[in-house]
Motif scaffolding. Sequence first.
Motif, PDB file in Angstrom:
ATOM      1  N   ALA A 142       0.966  -1.345  -0.143  1.00 56.97           N
ATOM      2  CA  ALA A 142      -0.025   0.130   0.086  1.00 56.97           C
ATOM      3  C   ALA A 142       0.948   1.114   0.134  1.00 56.97           C
ATOM      4  O   ALA A 142       0.671   2.005  -0.909  1.00 56.97           O
ATOM      5  N   GLN A 143       1.817   1.329   0.774  1.00 55.73           N
ATOM      6  CA  GLN A 143       2.839   2.451   0.788  1.00 55.73           C
ATOM      7  C   GLN A 143       3.313   2.620  -0.375  1.00 55.73           C
ATOM      8  O   GLN A 143       3.705   3.613  -0.873  1.00 55.73           O
ATOM      9  N   TYR A 144       4.131   1.759  -0.839  1.00 54.16           N
ATOM     10  CA  TYR A 144       4.811   1.614  -2.255  1.00 54.16           C
ATOM     11  C   TYR A 144       3.767   2.155  -3.225  1.00 54.16           C
ATOM     12  O   TYR A 144       4.340   3.081  -4.249  1.00 54.16           O
ATOM     13  N   MET A 145       2.720   1.781  -3.358  1.00 50.97           N
ATOM     14  CA  MET A 145       1.667   2.118  -4.413  1.00 50.97           C
ATOM     15  C   MET A 145       1.513   3.578  -4.244  1.00 50.97           C
ATOM     16  O   MET A 145       1.279   4.334  -5.375  1.00 50.97           O
ATOM     17  N   VAL A 146       1.017   4.093  -3.018  1.00 45.85           N
ATOM     18  CA  VAL A 146       0.899   5.569  -2.813  1.00 45.85           C
ATOM     19  C   VAL A 146       2.078   6.328  -3.228  1.00 45.85           C
ATOM     20  O   VAL A 146       2.127   7.448  -3.919  1.00 45.85           O
ATOM     21  N   ASP A 147       3.266   5.836  -2.808  1.00 51.29           N
ATOM     22  CA  ASP A 147       4.543   6.665  -2.872  1.00 51.29           C
ATOM     23  C   ASP A 147       4.753   6.688  -4.331  1.00 51.29           C
ATOM     24  O   ASP A 147       5.184   7.774  -5.105  1.00 51.29           O
ATOM     25  N   GLU A 148       4.493   5.392  -5.173  1.00 49.51           N
ATOM     26  CA  GLU A 148       4.654   5.351  -6.610  1.00 49.51           C
ATOM     27  C   GLU A 148       3.763   6.423  -7.217  1.00 49.51           C
ATOM     28  O   GLU A 148       4.273   7.042  -8.373  1.00 49.51           O
ATOM     29  N   GLN A 149       2.684   6.713  -6.938  1.00 52.52           N
ATOM     30  CA  GLN A 149       1.723   7.788  -7.547  1.00 52.52           C
ATOM     31  C   GLN A 149       2.122   9.074  -7.345  1.00 52.52           C
ATOM     32  O   GLN A 149       1.848   9.942  -7.979  1.00 52.52           O
ATOM     33  N   ALA A 150       2.820   9.339  -6.277  1.00 56.00           N
ATOM     34  CA  ALA A 150       3.420  10.617  -5.604  1.00 56.00           C
ATOM     35  C   ALA A 150       4.731  10.965  -6.486  1.00 56.00           C
ATOM     36  O   ALA A 150       5.085  11.811  -5.902  1.00 56.00           O
ATOM     37  N   GLY A 151       5.103  10.018  -7.083  1.00 53.93           N
ATOM     38  CA  GLY A 151       6.588  10.076  -7.580  1.00 53.93           C
ATOM     39  C   GLY A 151       7.731   9.933  -6.579  1.00 53.93           C
ATOM     40  O   GLY A 151       8.820  10.163  -6.923  1.00 53.93           O
ATOM     41  N   ARG A 152       7.513   9.169  -5.451  1.00 51.54           N
ATOM     42  CA  ARG A 152       8.307   9.170  -4.568  1.00 51.54           C
ATOM     43  C   ARG A 152       9.073   7.853  -4.407  1.00 51.54           C
ATOM     44  O   ARG A 152       9.772   7.440  -3.387  1.00 51.54           O
ATOM     45  N   THR A 153       8.758   6.680  -5.014  1.00 53.71           N
ATOM     46  CA  THR A 153       9.521   5.386  -4.872  1.00 53.71           C
ATOM     47  C   THR A 153      10.550   5.418  -5.467  1.00 53.71           C
ATOM     48  O   THR A 153      11.058   5.569  -6.643  1.00 53.71           O
ATOM     49  N   GLY A 154      11.419   5.014  -4.615  1.00 50.93           N
ATOM     50  CA  GLY A 154      12.927   4.755  -4.989  1.00 50.93           C
ATOM     51  C   GLY A 154      13.124   3.152  -5.276  1.00 50.93           C
ATOM     52  O   GLY A 154      12.243   2.348  -5.163  1.00 50.93           O
TER      53      GLY A 154
END
Length: 61
Positions: free
Chosen positions: A41-53
């Motif tokens: 869930a956190q990965y998917m939210v971060d991905e949409q916000a452009g924050r996924t490393g």
Amino acid sequence: MQATYDSVAELAAALRRAETAHGRYEEETGRPDPDWPAWYAQYMVDEQAGRTGPAGPGAST
């Protein structure tokens, strides 16, 4: 933060990306993650916000 998907196919693709990233995360940590739903869930939210490393949620920057 909110995550939205325009279609079932888009959501499924996001889940597949999270699965792949989580597999790498578990390989790096050398242990299974019993709280994988929260990680996804956190990965998917971060991905949409452009924050996924490369290591996903909880990674040091």
